[in-house]
Design an enzyme around this catalytic site. Sequence first.
Site, PDB file in Angstrom:
ATOM      1  N   ASN A 159       0.796  -1.239   0.000  1.00 56.51           N
ATOM      2  CA  ASN A 159       0.000   0.000   0.000  1.00 56.51           C
ATOM      3  C   ASN A 159       0.826   1.284   0.000  1.00 56.51           C
ATOM      4  OD1 ASN A 159       0.705  -0.394   2.673  1.00 56.51           O
ATOM      5  ND2 ASN A 159      -1.267   0.275   3.491  1.00 56.51           N
ATOM      6  N   GLU A 260       5.001  -3.531  12.226  1.00 55.67           N
ATOM      7  CA  GLU A 260       4.005  -2.470  11.964  1.00 55.67           C
ATOM      8  C   GLU A 260       2.811  -3.178  11.345  1.00 55.67           C
ATOM      9  OE1 GLU A 260       4.137   0.622  12.728  1.00 55.67           O
ATOM     10  OE2 GLU A 260       6.238   0.983  13.180  1.00 55.67           O
ATOM     11  N   CYS A 294      -3.092   1.812   6.691  1.00 53.24           N
ATOM     12  CA  CYS A 294      -3.201   1.138   7.993  1.00 53.24           C
ATOM     13  C   CYS A 294      -3.744   2.079   9.064  1.00 53.24           C
ATOM     14  CB  CYS A 294      -1.845   0.601   8.415  1.00 53.24           C
ATOM     15  SG  CYS A 294      -0.598   1.882   8.441  1.00 53.24           S
ATOM     16  N   GLU A 468       8.869   3.374  14.162  1.00 54.51           N
ATOM     17  CA  GLU A 468       9.662   3.790  13.005  1.00 54.51           C
ATOM     18  C   GLU A 468       9.653   5.309  12.927  1.00 54.51           C
ATOM     19  OE1 GLU A 468       8.040   1.491   9.670  1.00 54.51           O
ATOM     20  OE2 GLU A 468       9.461  -0.103  10.148  1.00 54.51           O
TER      21      GLU A 468
HETATM   22  P1  NAP Z   1       0.295  -8.883   4.088  1.00 56.56           P
HETATM   23  O1  NAP Z   1      -0.577  -9.809   3.357  1.00 56.56           O
HETATM   24  O2  NAP Z   1       0.573  -9.165   5.519  1.00 56.56           O
HETATM   25  O3  NAP Z   1       1.654  -8.830   3.243  1.00 56.56           O
HETATM   26  C1  NAP Z   1       2.724  -8.028   3.644  1.00 56.56           C
HETATM   27  C2  NAP Z   1       4.024  -8.635   3.143  1.00 56.56           C
HETATM   28  O4  NAP Z   1       4.210  -9.919   3.758  1.00 56.56           O
HETATM   29  C3  NAP Z   1       4.059  -8.875   1.646  1.00 56.56           C
HETATM   30  O5  NAP Z   1       5.365  -8.629   1.203  1.00 56.56           O
HETATM   31  C4  NAP Z   1       3.709 -10.342   1.541  1.00 56.56           C
HETATM   32  O6  NAP Z   1       4.185 -10.960   0.366  1.00 56.56           O
HETATM   33  C5  NAP Z   1       4.447 -10.895   2.742  1.00 56.56           C
HETATM   34  N1  NAP Z   1       3.977 -12.184   3.224  1.00 56.56           N
HETATM   35  C6  NAP Z   1       2.725 -12.706   3.147  1.00 56.56           C
HETATM   36  N2  NAP Z   1       2.706 -13.917   3.767  1.00 56.56           N
HETATM   37  C7  NAP Z   1       3.957 -14.146   4.234  1.00 56.56           C
HETATM   38  C8  NAP Z   1       4.562 -15.196   4.972  1.00 56.56           C
HETATM   39  N3  NAP Z   1       3.863 -16.257   5.377  1.00 56.56           N
HETATM   40  N4  NAP Z   1       5.868 -15.101   5.289  1.00 56.56           N
HETATM   41  C9  NAP Z   1       6.581 -14.024   4.894  1.00 56.56           C
HETATM   42  N5  NAP Z   1       6.067 -12.984   4.209  1.00 56.56           N
HETATM   43  C10 NAP Z   1       4.764 -13.053   3.883  1.00 56.56           C
HETATM   44  O7  NAP Z   1      -0.231  -7.382   4.064  1.00 56.56           O
HETATM   45  P2  NAP Z   1      -0.683  -6.521   2.824  1.00 56.56           P
HETATM   46  O8  NAP Z   1      -2.023  -7.002   2.397  1.00 56.56           O
HETATM   47  O9  NAP Z   1       0.404  -6.453   1.819  1.00 56.56           O
HETATM   48  O10 NAP Z   1      -0.787  -5.076   3.488  1.00 56.56           O
HETATM   49  C11 NAP Z   1      -1.930  -4.625   4.141  1.00 56.56           C
HETATM   50  C12 NAP Z   1      -1.756  -4.733   5.639  1.00 56.56           C
HETATM   51  O11 NAP Z   1      -0.598  -4.008   6.042  1.00 56.56           O
HETATM   52  C13 NAP Z   1      -2.907  -4.103   6.386  1.00 56.56           C
HETATM   53  O12 NAP Z   1      -3.258  -4.921   7.475  1.00 56.56           O
HETATM   54  C14 NAP Z   1      -2.317  -2.785   6.877  1.00 56.56           C
HETATM   55  O13 NAP Z   1      -2.946  -2.248   8.017  1.00 56.56           O
HETATM   56  C15 NAP Z   1      -0.912  -3.168   7.148  1.00 56.56           C
HETATM   57  N6  NAP Z   1      -0.030  -1.996   7.155  1.00 56.56           N
HETATM   58  C16 NAP Z   1       0.466  -1.576   8.350  1.00 56.56           C
HETATM   59  C17 NAP Z   1       1.258  -0.448   8.403  1.00 56.56           C
HETATM   60  C18 NAP Z   1       1.840   0.035   9.702  1.00 56.56           C
HETATM   61  O14 NAP Z   1       2.715   0.886   9.661  1.00 56.56           O
HETATM   62  N7  NAP Z   1       1.390  -0.457  10.848  1.00 56.56           N
HETATM   63  C19 NAP Z   1       1.557   0.251   7.225  1.00 56.56           C
HETATM   64  C20 NAP Z   1       1.033  -0.201   6.022  1.00 56.56           C
HETATM   65  C21 NAP Z   1       0.238  -1.347   6.005  1.00 56.56           C
HETATM   66  P3  NAP Z   1       3.208 -11.103  -0.910  1.00 56.56           P
HETATM   67  O15 NAP Z   1       2.864  -9.735  -1.339  1.00 56.56           O
HETATM   68  O16 NAP Z   1       4.047 -11.825  -1.888  1.00 56.56           O
HETATM   69  O17 NAP Z   1       2.037 -11.888  -0.460  1.00 56.56           O
END
Ligand code: NAP
Length: 490
Positions: A159, A260, A294, A468
């Site tokens: 995102n 995060e 997020c 961060e």
């Molecule tokens: P996600 O599904 O958790 O994926 C994040 C990253 O993790 C991607 O690079 C993904 O790879 C990888 N990943 C997925 N499964 C994995 C596993 N089993 N082992 C290692 N890596 C793995 O999250 P998203 O859908 O990309 O992002 C949305 C989420 O991020 C929301 O919940 C949002 O709130 C959160 N977010 C939090 C912050 C913060 O600062 N707190 C900031 C931005 C976003 P792939 O893409 O290849 O699946």
Amino acid sequence: MKALLKYPALWKDAAFIGGEWLAQSPHGRYAVCNPANGETLVELPRLGVDAARAAVGAAHEAFLAWRRTTADERAQCLRRWYELIVEHTDDLARLITLEEGKPLAEARGEMKYAASFVRWFSEEARRVRGEIIPAPQASQRIVVTREPVGVAVAITPWNFPAAMITRKAAPALAAGCTMVVKPAEQTPMTALALAELAHRAGIPAGVFNVVTVAGQDAPAVGDALCHDARVRKITFTGSTAVGKILLRHAADGVKKASMELGGNAPFIVFDDADLDAAVDGVMAAKFRNTGQSCIGANRVLVQAGVYDAFARKVVARVAALKVGNGLDDGVQIGPLIDTAAADKSLEHVADARTHGARVLHGGQRHALGACFVEPTVLADMTPSMRVAREETFGPVLPLFRFTTEDEAIALANDTEFGLAAYFYSRDAARIWRVSGRLETGMLGINTGLISNEVAPFGGIKESGLGREGSSHGIDEYTEMKYLCWDGLGA
Ligand code: NAP
């Protein structure tokens, strides 16, 4: 497509390991697509566990030299990287819009934010200091130094394809760590362009590596990266579910970890709020990145006395939002990242309707295509609805009504998340009271925009561990070493 960039050299079709572009993989390639129209932008090598280990090897070798550079040398490298990022902002923003979908103006905003971390930590690099502590024995001197943790693995979401990388890489490199970044499957192009600029900035080979990994391989590659003994730090931004998996990996090797994770931010409007300011705030906090942030407002809680007036004003603003391809002029709402994300928003709307919510605006898939959802306003929401329990991550603004301050606080805290919260009030006593009682890592008071490089970004509860940005962000990449020196006389 490449012709859309002023500097086509930023358009990469290879991973970046040990200062070399790796274009081939025995596992083939995978496609990166534009969510606005489904077109393939590029095909990248589908790296597996072996290549991930090779990247860790390169980062480990580079660490042995990088940790010995002076803070000033690291600061200069980061400063040059920052200047190159600024110089190439237009191209980087275009890459973000192409692969992620957000409107170009927002992508430029993300690049400004992403660059700010590189500048900030180029400055902080020279401010990593130890301590001298008065010793309990006259013959002793007690000194605490700070050392880089080692090789850091960064796993980042789609995102914010640039900022979620620089917010990690800049403090890591400033502290003397090296890094392997695994960007999200859907947004690796921005990461690779950042690697090209890091290379041009003179950041040595192996210090900053980017592995390109297809979604189905992320669990295996993540496992290999996190379990590699040469990796000493895992830094992740993404969902809470994946964060928990990575924390288990970190536990196996007792590795330092920053998380995060997801949010479910409440946005509270009290009767005494400046209503127009609150409307501006909620538009920014809800619809930034088409609702895929997020810290986006997920539950809008409005006190009964201003509920109807607030709803009317919000609907007027939402109705005027321009939806379209993020590259087109004036577009404010782009596509969601994929069809599944659009489906989830629509399921949340359907669930709310089934349980008695009224649709004040929108509520349907947009005619522009499968990834587009109409900006939506829902009223008469209740805490048992899915929107209240889960991150919607889409352009859906749900209005909840409350009567008392206690009720607002109870509703706001009724979630396992604790990343961000917002409230609008003009009563100073209430502002102090409510600030103390909301369970959150970050709080916007009379504002819907809270992210910047100078403040500590992070959550409590299941929203994460660590911070961060700010002067604290670099601590996540250092270890304290305590030296007890005896025999020095009184
Ligand atoms: P996600 O599904 O958790 O994926 C994040 C990253 O993790 C991607 O690079 C993904 O790879 C990888 N990943 C997925 N499964 C994995 C596993 N089993 N082992 C290692 N890596 C793995 O999250 P998203 O859908 O990309 O992002 C949305 C989420 O991020 C929301 O919940 C949002 O709130 C959160 N977010 C939090 C912050 C913060 O600062 N707190 C900031 C931005 C976003 P792939 O893409 O290849 O699946």
